[in-house]
Structures are given as C-alpha cells and as structure tokens.
Motif scaffolding. Structure first.
Motif, PDB file in Angstrom:
ATOM      1  N   PRO A  13       1.029  -1.130  -0.043  1.00 44.44           N
ATOM      2  CA  PRO A  13       0.004   0.064   0.015  1.00 44.44           C
ATOM      3  C   PRO A  13       0.862   1.331   0.008  1.00 44.44           C
ATOM      4  N   ILE A  14       0.420   2.433  -0.379  1.00 40.17           N
ATOM      5  CA  ILE A  14       0.937   3.547  -0.610  1.00 40.17           C
ATOM      6  C   ILE A  14       1.525   4.303   0.659  1.00 40.17           C
ATOM      7  N   ALA A  15       2.745   4.927   0.638  1.00 40.49           N
ATOM      8  CA  ALA A  15       3.269   5.350   1.941  1.00 40.49           C
ATOM      9  C   ALA A  15       2.654   6.599   2.419  1.00 40.49           C
ATOM     10  N   LEU A  16       2.137   7.362   1.483  1.00 42.32           N
ATOM     11  CA  LEU A  16       1.580   8.619   1.603  1.00 42.32           C
ATOM     12  C   LEU A  16      -0.003   8.480   1.608  1.00 42.32           C
ATOM     13  N   ASP A  17      -0.704   9.596   2.191  1.00 46.25           N
ATOM     14  CA  ASP A  17      -2.303   9.616   1.860  1.00 46.25           C
ATOM     15  C   ASP A  17      -2.407   9.746   0.379  1.00 46.25           C
ATOM     16  N   ALA A  18      -3.566   9.250  -0.147  1.00 40.34           N
ATOM     17  CA  ALA A  18      -3.867   9.365  -1.510  1.00 40.34           C
ATOM     18  C   ALA A  18      -3.757  10.683  -2.094  1.00 40.34           C
TER      19      ALA A  18
ATOM     20  N   ASN B 100      -1.067  11.635  -5.072  1.00 44.61           N
ATOM     21  CA  ASN B 100      -1.525  11.950  -6.346  1.00 44.61           C
ATOM     22  C   ASN B 100      -1.177  13.196  -6.811  1.00 44.61           C
ATOM     23  N   LYS B 101      -1.261  14.404  -5.950  1.00 43.89           N
ATOM     24  CA  LYS B 101      -0.994  15.558  -6.035  1.00 43.89           C
ATOM     25  C   LYS B 101       0.748  15.883  -6.460  1.00 43.89           C
TER      26      LYS B 101
ATOM     27  N   LYS C  98       1.965  17.278  -9.907  1.00 41.73           N
ATOM     28  CA  LYS C  98       2.735  18.538  -9.990  1.00 41.73           C
ATOM     29  C   LYS C  98       3.979  18.030 -10.827  1.00 41.73           C
ATOM     30  N   ALA C  99       4.616  16.694 -10.434  1.00 41.77           N
ATOM     31  CA  ALA C  99       5.739  16.396 -11.065  1.00 41.77           C
ATOM     32  C   ALA C  99       5.784  16.300 -12.893  1.00 41.77           C
TER      33      ALA C  99
ATOM     34  N   LYS D 140      -6.281   5.376  -6.537  1.00 37.12           N
ATOM     35  CA  LYS D 140      -7.907   6.038  -6.328  1.00 37.12           C
ATOM     36  C   LYS D 140      -7.700   6.750  -4.880  1.00 37.12           C
ATOM     37  N   GLY D 141      -8.155   7.790  -4.966  1.00 30.01           N
ATOM     38  CA  GLY D 141      -8.520   8.712  -3.505  1.00 30.01           C
ATOM     39  C   GLY D 141      -9.610   8.868  -3.185  1.00 30.01           C
TER      40      GLY D 141
END
Length: 232
Positions: free
Chosen positions: A196-201, A205-206, A210-211, A231-232
């Motif tokens: 699972p992702i390390a950051l909040d969704a 995604n943001k 931005k990258a 999916k957030g």
C-alpha cells in the motif's frame, strides 16, 4: 513622522490589490494593501540598511494587522539575521503569527548557509510543531536547501511522517515530493511505487500531478508517473 504601515500604504497599487487578495483567499481583503513584491523588497532593503533600529522595533510588534506588514517582517528576517541562531530566534517568534502561504514562502535566510547541520535539525523541529505555517516553512526550506547535493533519503521519511489535515501543509508536501521525483528519482520513486502507498492518497496523487507538469521530465516519465496514480 510616518509609521511603517503608512509608508507601506503609500507604496500600494490599488489596481493590484484585488488580484493580490485573491492569491491569499483565507485573508480578509481589507488587510491587503496591494504592494507589489519588487516595491516591498526595495522598501525592506532600505529599511534594514538605513533604519535598522526601527526595523527591529517593528519586528517586535506582533501580531501585525496588514498582510504586507507580515511580508515585510519575513523579508527583514533574511536581511537582518547575521547568524543561524539569530535567524532561529526571529523565526520562532514570527512563524506562529504567519497566516498564509505567500508570507511563509517568501522568507529566505542567507545566514542559514553558515551552519546547515543546525538548520536541518531546526527544520525537523518546525515540521513537528503545531502552528500550520511553521510546518509548511520547514517543508519548503527542506525543499529549497536540501534537495540537491545536500539531499539524504531520510528527508523523504521526515515529510511522509507529517500527518496533518491542513491544505497548505499538504500542498507543501506535494510540492516537495514533486521536486524530489524530478531531482532525486532513484530515492523517491520507490516511495510512490510501493503498495500500500506510503502517503495519503491526496498527497500521493498531487505530487505525481505536479511532477508531470514539469518541463524537466520526458513524456515517458510523465506517462509512468500517471500510471502510479491511485484512487483517492
């Protein structure tokens, strides 16, 4: 004798006021004079150089009423602090009173270069502090000062550890990671590839968004960043 607030008002451009107020929507527009940044910086430079005692007295008069007074204060910290310790004291007094992203982000402190290890430790403290824009300042300065040859992978974990609901903190986190993806991809990509992702969704995604907006990465990299969206 005119006050600093009156001198700032004399520099205001009424045609610019409405535009500037929209940039900081959480600030009451009546607190925004409409002083353009070059004029503010020129005033700060002259005040710091020719009226130092008055400038320091002004910095003790917290909180300020006007948006431009806060911006002036931020400019003066960079111009008057001669050592990192002096800058730390001035910032610790001022940052709890910062109430918008623009004031927070304009602060630049040349004296930081004199003791970067001490600065790095202080940034960790600010990022763990309570005031919203003290946290944002820590993240923005970490991005500004420590994302090139001074970068260490552990910095990524420091920013990931910030668990706060405030929009302007999480926008700073996303801004930091977007530049980390561009400047330090080998260290940063695994953070976005893991599940699972390390950051909040939202921040995950943001950051990728931005990258992808950068002109410094290839179409292939942009496509790969898009593929990492969740999916957030």
């Amino acid at each position: 004798m005119t006050t600093i607030a009156e001198e700032l008002a004399a520099l205001a451009d009424p045609a610019y006021q409405a535009f500037q107020a929209k940039l900081v929507p959480n600030i009451d527009p009546s607190r925004v004079l409409g002083v353009r940044t070059p004029a503010l910086r020129s005033y700060a430079r002259d005040l710091a150089r020719t009226r130092t005692d008055e400038a320091r007295a002004f910095m003790e008069q917290l909180p300020h009423a006007l948006y431009e007074e806060n911006n002036l204060h931020g400019e003066l910290i960079g111009r008057l602090a001669k050592t990192p310790d002096e800058a730390f004291a001035l910032l610790d007094a001022f940052l709890p009173h910062v109430d918008n992203w623009a004031t927070c982000d304009l602060i630049r402190v040349p004296a930081f270069e004199r003791d970067l290890p001490a600065v790095l430790e202080r940034l960790r403290g600010w990022m763990a502090a309570e005031p919203e824009y003290m946290v944002r300042f820590g993240v923005v300065q970490l991005m500004t000062l420590f994302l090139d040859d001074r970068f260490a992978p552990e910095h990524l974990r420091w920013v990931a550890a910030i668990q706060r609901p405030e929009y302007y903190i999480n926008m700073a986190r996303a801004w930091y990671y977007s530049f980390a993806l561009i400047k330090q991809p080998a260290a940063t990509l695994p953070l976005f590839e893991q599940r699972p992702i390390a950051l909040d969704a939202w921040t995950h995604n943001k950051s990728l968004q931005k990258a992808r907006e950068s002109r410094r990465i290839s179409p292939e990299q942009k496509a790969y960043f898009q593929s990492l969206k969740v999916k957030g």
